[in-house]
Structure formats: C-alpha cells, structure tokens
Design an enzyme around this catalytic site. Structure first.
Site, PDB file in Angstrom:
ATOM      1  N   TYR A 146       0.812  -1.211   0.000  1.00 15.67           N
ATOM      2  CA  TYR A 146       0.000   0.000   0.000  1.00 15.67           C
ATOM      3  C   TYR A 146       0.851   1.271   0.000  1.00 15.67           C
ATOM      4  CZ  TYR A 146      -4.518  -2.247   0.980  1.00 15.67           C
ATOM      5  OH  TYR A 146      -5.682  -2.961   0.907  1.00 15.67           O
ATOM      6  N   LYS A 195       3.791 -15.341   2.913  1.00 13.66           N
ATOM      7  CA  LYS A 195       4.015 -16.098   1.677  1.00 13.66           C
ATOM      8  C   LYS A 195       5.518 -16.338   1.595  1.00 13.66           C
ATOM      9  CE  LYS A 195       2.574 -17.947  -2.191  1.00 13.66           C
ATOM     10  NZ  LYS A 195       1.740 -19.179  -2.223  1.00 13.66           N
ATOM     11  N   ASP A 227      -2.232 -18.502   1.078  1.00  7.59           N
ATOM     12  CA  ASP A 227      -3.229 -19.220   0.272  1.00  7.59           C
ATOM     13  C   ASP A 227      -3.899 -20.302   1.115  1.00  7.59           C
ATOM     14  OD1 ASP A 227      -0.725 -20.427   0.322  1.00  7.59           O
ATOM     15  OD2 ASP A 227      -0.742 -21.073  -1.771  1.00  7.59           O
ATOM     16  N   ASP A 251      -5.994  -7.217   4.407  1.00  4.52           N
ATOM     17  CA  ASP A 251      -7.152  -6.621   3.731  1.00  4.52           C
ATOM     18  C   ASP A 251      -8.038  -7.722   3.174  1.00  4.52           C
ATOM     19  OD1 ASP A 251      -8.781  -4.632   2.508  1.00  4.52           O
ATOM     20  OD2 ASP A 251      -7.769  -5.041   0.606  1.00  4.52           O
ATOM     21  N   ASP A 255     -11.866  -9.377   4.874  1.00  6.30           N
ATOM     22  CA  ASP A 255     -13.173  -9.438   4.202  1.00  6.30           C
ATOM     23  C   ASP A 255     -13.702 -10.867   4.215  1.00  6.30           C
ATOM     24  OD1 ASP A 255     -13.096  -6.720   3.518  1.00  6.30           O
ATOM     25  OD2 ASP A 255     -13.897  -7.097   1.510  1.00  6.30           O
TER      26      ASP A 255
HETATM   27  C1  IPM Z   1     -10.184  -1.620   4.189  1.00  6.83           C
HETATM   28  C2  IPM Z   1     -10.468  -1.054   2.816  1.00  6.83           C
HETATM   29  C3  IPM Z   1      -9.321  -0.132   2.425  1.00  6.83           C
HETATM   30  C4  IPM Z   1      -8.048  -0.960   2.438  1.00  6.83           C
HETATM   31  C5  IPM Z   1      -9.540   0.574   1.075  1.00  6.83           C
HETATM   32  C6  IPM Z   1     -10.810   1.385   1.060  1.00  6.83           C
HETATM   33  C7  IPM Z   1      -8.374   1.431   0.696  1.00  6.83           C
HETATM   34  O1  IPM Z   1     -10.651  -2.080   1.906  1.00  6.83           O
HETATM   35  O2  IPM Z   1     -10.078  -0.825   5.149  1.00  6.83           O
HETATM   36  O3  IPM Z   1     -10.070  -2.832   4.311  1.00  6.83           O
HETATM   37  O4  IPM Z   1      -7.749  -1.627   1.450  1.00  6.83           O
HETATM   38  O5  IPM Z   1      -7.345  -0.920   3.442  1.00  6.83           O
HETATM   39 MG    MG Z   2     -10.655  -4.011   2.757  1.00  7.39          MG
END
Ligand code: IPM
Ligand code: MG
Length: 365
Positions: A146, A195, A227, A251, A255
């Site tokens: 990032y 990884k 993975d 990240d 999710d």
């Molecule tokens: C998160 C989001 C952010 C990230 C985006 C919006 C830049 O997906 O906070 O997980 O990737 O960190």
């Molecule tokens: Mg995210």
C-alpha cells in the site's frame, strides 16, 4: 469524563451508520455520566466535492487534536462515480491511506466473531458453523504494497506497472508485539500469515516474528501461508485465535473472515498508533448501492465505537454495555436485512432498518 471525538461520516452509507453509533455514544454518556464532544471531519468523496481533495491538511490537524476518531466509510462506485476519473492520489481511498499514515495507525485490529444467534446467517456448512469461532486479525496498516513505490511507465515499448512490497524489521517487530500482547489476553495463539515460500518480505516477517515470540513463552506461534490461510478460514475457522499478517493479506483475509461471520455489517475495527489514539471504523465499505435507503446494518460501526471506548478511553464497563446490548437484541430476534436467517424462516424475527437497529442498542443500555 469528557472526550473529544472526530467523526468522519464519509460517503455512501457512512453518514447513516455513524449517526447511529453517535446516538449510542450519547446514550452511553447519559447512562454513565460522560460527555462526548463531536467534531465532524471531511474525508473521501465528500471532501473531494467540497475541497477538491480527499483529505485536507486542516482535516488531518483536526483529527490529530481529538482523543479518537470514529469513521463511517468512504468511496463510491468505482465504475460509475466521477471520483474514479481523478488521478489515483486524488481519489477517496487516498484520503484513508493518508490519514492512516499521518496518524501512524500501524495496527489494525479486526475481530471476527460468530454470534451463536447468527449461526443461521453464516454461509458455512452447519457442522462448521456450529463449532463457532472467535478470531482477531492483526493487520499491519502503514507498510507493504500500500505504501511502497509505485509507477506506471513504458519499459522496452511496453506499458509496465510496478508496485513495491517492502517491510523493515522495525515495522514487523512492532506489529508482531501487538499481536502477541493481544493474544495474552485471549487464547494465547498467534498464527502468522505470510508467503514465505516466495517472498523475501515474508521471510523477514517470519524471522522477526520468531524473535518476538521468544519474549512471549506463554503464547504459541505458528506460521501459515496465505493461500492456505484463505482456505482454512472457510474450512475450519475455529482453529484461529490471533492472525498476524501484513497489510494486503490482512485486507483480503479480513473481508473473508467477515463474510463467514454472516455479514460484513457486523465487523468492527480499530486502527491504533503507538499511544492510545485510534481511528475506529467498520470493516465494510460505503455500499453505494444501498446508501440513503435506511437499510444498512450499523452494528459494525456501533461495535467500533465500543472498541474506541475500550482501547482509547479505558471505559471497559461502557464498552461491555454496548456489546451486551448487541447480544441482547440478537437474542430478541432483531435483524437488519443482511443478517436475516438464510433459511427464510422468520419466526421470532423482527426486521428493522438502520435507525431501528440504533434504537434497539440504545434501549438495551
Ligand atoms: C479496508 C479497505 C481499504 C483498504 C480501502 C478502502 C483502501 O478495503 O479498510 O479494508 O484496502 O485498506
Ligand atoms: Mg478491505
């Protein structure tokens, strides 16, 4: 006590969900005798519209002057919103990355917990869901891909894009320590995800993590390739306590972890710096498709506010009160649309909208 809170409502469902979290904070203040002072801060698309950039210096200075910051969500539809016609550094997400960096928020804590009441909303097979799970993802937030050098240019006649994944030992050590510290207060297990079969940054990550582990003999450290971790999260999520990982892997895995809890609308998060300061935000995005309809689930934001009370203000009793209220309303069958039982059997269920959910929390504090 009096606390100054910066509120970044942001875009999409952000304003709706932060309003509910604020309502809950005011209720906590009333019941427990605290004063929460709200200062609104612009960030993301709304800041682009108002000031021509996703995060102004004034917004950063205002955020720094607060005791903590509560955030909703930023960004819009990446295919249709005019914000995504702007150069990358002018887009909504650039504001979020900048505030993380400027405030030194290197430790991102994302707890993923399967409420037994929501087992029916969990997309995993019932044999897996019935085991339950309770994990915390400790994601490094100010390094890695990032924040490495990036550019797109022509090389040997071909357009070529480069992103750089770099970590130094200090960055790895400080986030690893955070993971071990939090594991001490939990089930004392750290799974470090990397990884290392391919990446140098992961091999250093492993080495430093092992060094840090020597200071925590009570905590069991294991390593897992990313993975495999993605697979294990849906196969056997109960095996995880604390997952320690770098920015990009965190990240993606967070999710995934949120979805196995039933809905991303339940997942709180805290981004902390070296001191008690933090930025608290739901893990989910701005959901532009449902913005303004009053149906978004505000619980992740409300639970993020609870994390703020606990980590930045040391108000454990008050944080417990919010978390207990959430459990109680789930027991009472109160649900937003995203956490309805997948079976479709709505016996004993009351479906509410965003503000109804905020009220349901307040009523139980
Ligand atoms: C998160 C989001 C952010 C990230 C985006 C919006 C830049 O997906 O906070 O997980 O990737 O960190
Ligand atoms: Mg995210």
């Amino acid at each position: 006590m009096k606390f100054n809170i910066g509120v970044i409502a942001g875009d999409g469902i952000g304003p709706e969900i932060t309003d509910e979290a604020w309502k809950v904070l005011l209720k906590v203040g009333q019941v427990y005798g605290h004063e929460f002072v709200r200062t609104d801060i612009l960030m993301g698309g709304c800041s682009i519209d108002a000031c021509g950039e996703p995060l102004t210096q004034e917004a950063i200075d205002t955020a720094k002057a607060q005791d903590a910051v509560l955030m909703g969500s930023i960004g819009g539809n990446t295919s249709t919103s005019p914000w995504y016609k702007l150069p990358p550094e002018k887009r909504p997400e650039a504001g979020l990355l900048k505030i993380r960096k400027e405030l030194g928020l290197f430790a991102n804590l994302r707890p993923a917990y399967l409420y037994p009441q929501l087992a029916e909303a969990c997309p995993l097979r019932s044999e897996v869901a019935k085991e339950g799970f309770d994990m915390l993802i400790m994601r490094e937030l100010t390094g890695g891909l990032y924040f490495g050098d990036r550019y797109t240019k022509e090389v040997d006649g071909l357009m070529t894009a480069v992103d750089t994944l770099s970590y130094n030992e200090t960055e790895i050590r400080r986030i690893a320590k955070r993971a071990f510290d939090v594991a001490l207060k939990r089930r004392k297990k750290v799974t470090s995800v990397d990884k290392a079969n391919v990446l140098d940054s992961s091999r250093l990550w492993r080495k430093i993590t092992e060094e840090v582990a020597k200071d925590y003999p009570e905590v069991e450290l294991s390593h897992m390739l990313v993975d495999n971790a993605a697979m294990q999260l849906v196969k056997d999520p109960a095996q995880f306590d604390v997952i320690l990982t770098e920015n990009m892997f965190g990240d993606i895995l967070s999710d995934e972890a949120s979805m196995v809890t039933g809905s991303i609308g339940m997942l709180a998060s805290a981004s902390l710096n070296e001191s008690k300061f933090g930025l608290y935000e739901p893990s989910g995005g701005s959901a532009p498709d449902i913005a303004g309809q009053g149906i978004a689930n505000p619980l992740a934001t409300i639970l993020s506010a609870a994390m703020m009370l606990r980590f930045s203000f040391d108000l454990d009793k008050e944080a417990d009160a919010i978390e207990d209220a959430v459990r109680a309303l789930l027991d009472d069958g109160i649900r937003t649309g995203d956490i309805l039982p997948q079976s479709g059997d709505l016996t004993g269920i009351t479906q509410v909208g965003t503000s109804g959910m905020g009220d349901a929390v307040c009523d139980r504090i």
